[in-house]
Design an enzyme around this catalytic site. Structure first.
Site, PDB file in Angstrom:
ATOM      1  N   GLY A  16      -5.189 -15.329  18.546  1.00 39.73           N
ATOM      2  CA  GLY A  16      -3.758 -15.051  18.607  1.00 39.73           C
ATOM      3  C   GLY A  16      -3.063 -15.493  19.879  1.00 39.73           C
ATOM      4  O   GLY A  16      -2.016 -14.950  20.242  1.00 39.73           O
ATOM      5  N   ASN A  18      -1.455 -18.310  20.358  1.00 40.41           N
ATOM      6  CA  ASN A  18      -0.150 -18.890  19.999  1.00 40.41           C
ATOM      7  C   ASN A  18       0.850 -17.794  19.643  1.00 40.41           C
ATOM      8  O   ASN A  18       2.029 -17.897  19.987  1.00 40.41           O
ATOM      9  CB  ASN A  18      -0.304 -19.893  18.853  1.00 40.41           C
ATOM     10  CG  ASN A  18      -0.722 -21.252  19.355  1.00 40.41           C
ATOM     11  OD1 ASN A  18       0.074 -21.967  19.960  1.00 40.41           O
ATOM     12  ND2 ASN A  18      -1.988 -21.602  19.142  1.00 40.41           N
ATOM     13  N   MET A  94      -6.307 -18.921   8.872  1.00 40.33           N
ATOM     14  CA  MET A  94      -7.325 -19.862   8.395  1.00 40.33           C
ATOM     15  C   MET A  94      -7.430 -19.905   6.867  1.00 40.33           C
ATOM     16  O   MET A  94      -8.528 -20.028   6.316  1.00 40.33           O
ATOM     17  CB  MET A  94      -8.682 -19.497   9.012  1.00 40.33           C
ATOM     18  CG  MET A  94      -8.681 -19.531  10.542  1.00 40.33           C
ATOM     19  SD  MET A  94      -8.132 -21.119  11.209  1.00 40.33           S
ATOM     20  CE  MET A  94      -9.605 -22.092  10.878  1.00 40.33           C
ATOM     21  N   LEU A  97      -2.432 -21.892   1.862  1.00 43.94           N
ATOM     22  CA  LEU A  97      -1.483 -21.141   1.039  1.00 43.94           C
ATOM     23  C   LEU A  97      -1.196 -21.905  -0.250  1.00 43.94           C
ATOM     24  O   LEU A  97      -1.078 -23.130  -0.246  1.00 43.94           O
ATOM     25  CB  LEU A  97      -0.188 -20.921   1.825  1.00 43.94           C
ATOM     26  CG  LEU A  97      -0.350 -20.129   3.134  1.00 43.94           C
ATOM     27  CD1 LEU A  97       0.964 -20.110   3.916  1.00 43.94           C
ATOM     28  CD2 LEU A  97      -0.823 -18.706   2.858  1.00 43.94           C
ATOM     29  N   ASN A 111       3.571 -24.149  10.895  1.00 43.19           N
ATOM     30  CA  ASN A 111       2.178 -24.070  11.331  1.00 43.19           C
ATOM     31  C   ASN A 111       2.021 -24.891  12.604  1.00 43.19           C
ATOM     32  O   ASN A 111       2.745 -25.861  12.823  1.00 43.19           O
ATOM     33  CB  ASN A 111       1.246 -24.640  10.254  1.00 43.19           C
ATOM     34  CG  ASN A 111      -0.222 -24.526  10.634  1.00 43.19           C
ATOM     35  OD1 ASN A 111      -0.652 -23.511  11.194  1.00 43.19           O
ATOM     36  ND2 ASN A 111      -0.995 -25.553  10.338  1.00 43.19           N
ATOM     37  N   HIS A 113      -0.945 -27.099  14.492  1.00 47.35           N
ATOM     38  CA  HIS A 113      -2.256 -27.696  14.203  1.00 47.35           C
ATOM     39  C   HIS A 113      -2.702 -28.507  15.412  1.00 47.35           C
ATOM     40  O   HIS A 113      -1.908 -29.263  15.978  1.00 47.35           O
ATOM     41  CB  HIS A 113      -2.152 -28.605  12.971  1.00 47.35           C
ATOM     42  CG  HIS A 113      -3.455 -29.246  12.636  1.00 47.35           C
ATOM     43  ND1 HIS A 113      -4.483 -28.548  12.044  1.00 47.35           N
ATOM     44  CD2 HIS A 113      -3.913 -30.500  12.858  1.00 47.35           C
ATOM     45  CE1 HIS A 113      -5.523 -29.356  11.909  1.00 47.35           C
ATOM     46  NE2 HIS A 113      -5.203 -30.548  12.387  1.00 47.35           N
TER      47      HIS A 113
END
Ligand code: GRF
Length: 193
Positions: A16, A18, A94, A97, A111, A113
């Protein structure tokens, strides 16, 4: 009085960092968003503890508690419906969706990445960049679609790949950029509305 702050729900599965960076950005009174909930699929996710300690609503939906992906997502969607977020920020969540989930928040799921997409979608991006002999690597904030790290790119930050870098060295160098890029990109997106 400025505009009301946008409501952000964060989904995460682990550390966590970010999420923490977004939380710090939101502490600035001029930042246009606030984090109203954090949900996870992993009860042990450190980010859930950080959120609870900060007084943010948390929820956990373990995949194993549901008979199907659809039921698991339905529980999460039900929680999100109660929160009414303007945006959903994936921060190390992780799970892929479904199109149904993504369609419930069209163009409102972001998101981060750890690669310069479209290079290196998926896992182990740092090691793969080193094996590929890349001279640059980085991170991407993108809108989420039902693919694996395939949605429209909003912003990227680059770092050099240095001789003798390990995957951990590279991950650490990029994480610093991730933390800046996510908050800045969310702000830009909101301000462009
Ligand atoms: C980050 O590298 C992010 O880019 C990726 O998963 C990692 C999550 O790290 N999607 P953290 O949980 O935010 O510290």
């Amino acid at each position: 009085m400025g505009q009301p702050k946008k409501r952000i729900a964060v989904l995460l599965s682990g550390r966590g960092s970010n999420f923490e960076a977004l939380l710090k950005a939101c502490a600035d009174e001029d930042y246009p968003a606030e984090i109203v909930a954090v949900a996870s699929d992993k009860p042990e996710a450190f980010g859930l503890k950080t959120a609870a300690d900060a007084g943010i609503a948390t929820a956990c939906f373990k995949r194993a508690d549901y008979a199907s992906k659809a039921e698991h997502e339905a529980a999460l969607l039900n929680f999100l419906a109660s929160i009414e977020p303007d945006y959903v920020c994936l921060a190390g969540y992780m799970r892929l969706l479904s199109a149904h989930f993504v369609g419930s928040f069209e163009n409102r799921i972001l998101n981060i990445h750890p690669s310069l997409l479209p290079k290196f979608p998926g896992l182990d991006t740092h090691q793969r960049a080193i094996y590929a002999g890349e001279s640059e690597h980085g991170c991407t904030v993108h809108l989420v679609d039902a693919g694996m790290d395939t949605g429209p790119i909003l912003a990227q930050a680059k770092v050099p790949v240095l001789p003798n870098d390990t995957a951990d060295d590279l991950a650490a160098r990029i994480l610093v950029e991730e933390h800046k890029l996510y908050a800045a990109t969310l702000k830009n997106l909101i301000e462009a509305e």
